[in-house]
Write a protein that holds these residues in place. Structure first.
Motif, PDB file in Angstrom:
ATOM      1  N   ASN A   1       0.966  -1.156  -0.079  1.00 36.35           N
ATOM      2  CA  ASN A   1      -0.083  -0.237  -0.028  1.00 36.35           C
ATOM      3  C   ASN A   1       0.830   1.204  -0.020  1.00 36.35           C
ATOM      4  N   SER A   2       0.612   2.145  -0.933  1.00 36.11           N
ATOM      5  CA  SER A   2       1.280   3.435  -0.807  1.00 36.11           C
ATOM      6  C   SER A   2       0.893   4.324   0.104  1.00 36.11           C
ATOM      7  N   PRO A   3       1.737   5.122   0.806  1.00 34.36           N
ATOM      8  CA  PRO A   3       1.322   6.094   1.751  1.00 34.36           C
ATOM      9  C   PRO A   3       1.104   7.516   1.095  1.00 34.36           C
ATOM     10  N   TYR A   4       1.069   7.462  -0.243  1.00 34.55           N
ATOM     11  CA  TYR A   4       0.768   8.833  -0.984  1.00 34.55           C
ATOM     12  C   TYR A   4      -0.627   8.866  -1.587  1.00 34.55           C
ATOM     13  N   LYS A   5      -1.414   9.909  -1.283  1.00 33.96           N
ATOM     14  CA  LYS A   5      -2.617  10.083  -2.232  1.00 33.96           C
ATOM     15  C   LYS A   5      -2.462  11.051  -3.220  1.00 33.96           C
ATOM     16  N   PHE A   6      -3.017  10.966  -4.476  1.00 34.87           N
ATOM     17  CA  PHE A   6      -3.201  12.134  -5.257  1.00 34.87           C
ATOM     18  C   PHE A   6      -4.433  12.806  -5.621  1.00 34.87           C
ATOM     19  N   TYR A   7      -4.460  14.098  -5.724  1.00 37.92           N
ATOM     20  CA  TYR A   7      -5.761  14.940  -6.004  1.00 37.92           C
ATOM     21  C   TYR A   7      -5.367  15.803  -7.327  1.00 37.92           C
ATOM     22  N   ASN A   8      -6.248  15.783  -8.138  1.00 40.04           N
ATOM     23  CA  ASN A   8      -6.031  16.428  -9.631  1.00 40.04           C
ATOM     24  C   ASN A   8      -6.547  17.885  -9.098  1.00 40.04           C
TER      25      ASN A   8
ATOM     26  N   MET B   1       1.698   9.462   5.998  1.00 38.41           N
ATOM     27  CA  MET B   1       2.702   9.082   6.708  1.00 38.41           C
ATOM     28  C   MET B   1       3.188  10.360   7.533  1.00 38.41           C
ATOM     29  N   LYS B   2       2.937  11.582   6.766  1.00 36.67           N
ATOM     30  CA  LYS B   2       3.783  12.767   7.218  1.00 36.67           C
ATOM     31  C   LYS B   2       3.668  13.265   8.644  1.00 36.67           C
ATOM     32  N   PRO B   3       2.413  13.215   9.412  1.00 37.42           N
ATOM     33  CA  PRO B   3       2.113  13.503  10.670  1.00 37.42           C
ATOM     34  C   PRO B   3       2.905  12.672  11.629  1.00 37.42           C
ATOM     35  N   GLU B   4       3.143  11.412  11.490  1.00 36.34           N
ATOM     36  CA  GLU B   4       3.851  10.429  12.082  1.00 36.34           C
ATOM     37  C   GLU B   4       5.477  10.869  12.012  1.00 36.34           C
ATOM     38  N   LEU B   5       5.878  10.946  10.668  1.00 37.71           N
ATOM     39  CA  LEU B   5       7.301  11.451  10.361  1.00 37.71           C
ATOM     40  C   LEU B   5       7.908  12.622  11.053  1.00 37.71           C
ATOM     41  N   ASP B   6       6.875  13.755  11.036  1.00 39.34           N
ATOM     42  CA  ASP B   6       7.012  15.128  11.338  1.00 39.34           C
ATOM     43  C   ASP B   6       7.277  14.759  12.892  1.00 39.34           C
TER      44      ASP B   6
END
Length: 257
Positions: free
Chosen positions: A81-88, A242-247
């Motif tokens: 599962n990718s940790p990234y979502k994409f919005y156009n 995953m950004k909140p966890e990484l930050d």
């Protein structure tokens, strides 16, 4: 006198300042959105050409994946599962001739867009979301002297910092690359993956020329951007789940030090 008083109030209170920015984003977004609708109609051929090229690249990547054998011994499907979502989204205003340039898009808070999300195009790196309103967002462009992004050489693990010197809208500068790095004209520059904003491998540009700073043992590199920053249409906004966890982990490490 009223205008002066209002300006002092906005500058001295963070709450008023944030509301002022959101309001100006909304007003300018509506104005630029109307003009963008007209421009989009006359630029449909260029947009379709860009999308056709992107689909071609995606098909080539799909064919490459088909040729890779799948190891059925893996049982943990969560690892895929990718940790990234994409919005156009679509650009409705774009500046590129100033020292500090910004881009306005037609998606905002109600579309799950937040500050510090990365933005790319089918061709490569574009910038980072700086501020949002309900329906619009402002991007700090890579053509902005205040923005620095961690990037690296595609063919090695050497990386540095991408910045802009305020001159050509077709070139950015790569600094802090050590003298031992195998740098050559024509080499591809990509995002390094060393930040919580962009995944590794987003195209940035190619090296057009470089020189070695003998006093510091670092290269000064000019990068010809893959994006034509003077004409941007469809974009993708990237959310790292995953950004909140990484930050949080990074902040706790800094505090412990």
């Amino acid at each position: 006198m009223f205008a002066i008083s209002l300006a002092f109030t906005v500058e001295s209170h963070s709450y008023h300042k944030s509301k002022w920015i959101s309001s100006t984003n909304f007003l300018s977004g509506n104005v630029f959105g109307f003009g963008s609708s007209i421009d989009s109609y006359f630029n449909l051929r260029d947009v379709n050409t860009t999308l056709v090229k992107e689909n071609q690249q995606l098909r080539l990547q799909l064919e490459r994946f088909k040729s890779i054998p799948i190891d059925t011994s893996f049982t943990d499907t969560a690892t895929y599962n990718s940790p990234y979502k994409f919005y156009n989204a679509t650009v409705i205003a774009n500046s590129f001739s100033k020292k500090d340039n910004y881009i306005l898009i037609n998606k905002g808070q109600k579309d799950s867009i937040k500050p510090d999300m990365g933005v790319i195009t089918p061709n490569g790196l574009l910038g980072i979301i700086e501020n949002t309103s309900s329906n619009y967002s402002r991007i700090i462009s890579i053509l902005n002297s205040n923005l620095e992004i961690n990037v690296g050489l595609k063919k090695s693990d050497h990386f540095g910092t991408l910045s802009w010197n305020g001159e050509s809208p077709y070139k950015a500068q790569l600094i802090d690359v050590g003298r031992l790095a195998p740098v050559k004209v024509g080499d591809t520059i990509i995002t390094s993956g060393n930040s919580s904003i962009f995944p590794k491998g987003i195209p940035v540009g190619k090296i057009s020329d470089f020189s070695l700073d003998q006093s510091k043992s670092y290269y000064k590199i000019n990068v010809e951007l893959f994006n034509d920053m003077t004409g941007i249409g469809p974009v993708y906004v990237i959310e790292n789940l995953m950004k909140p966890e990484l930050d949080s982990l990074k902040n706790s490490t800094i505090l412990n030090e």
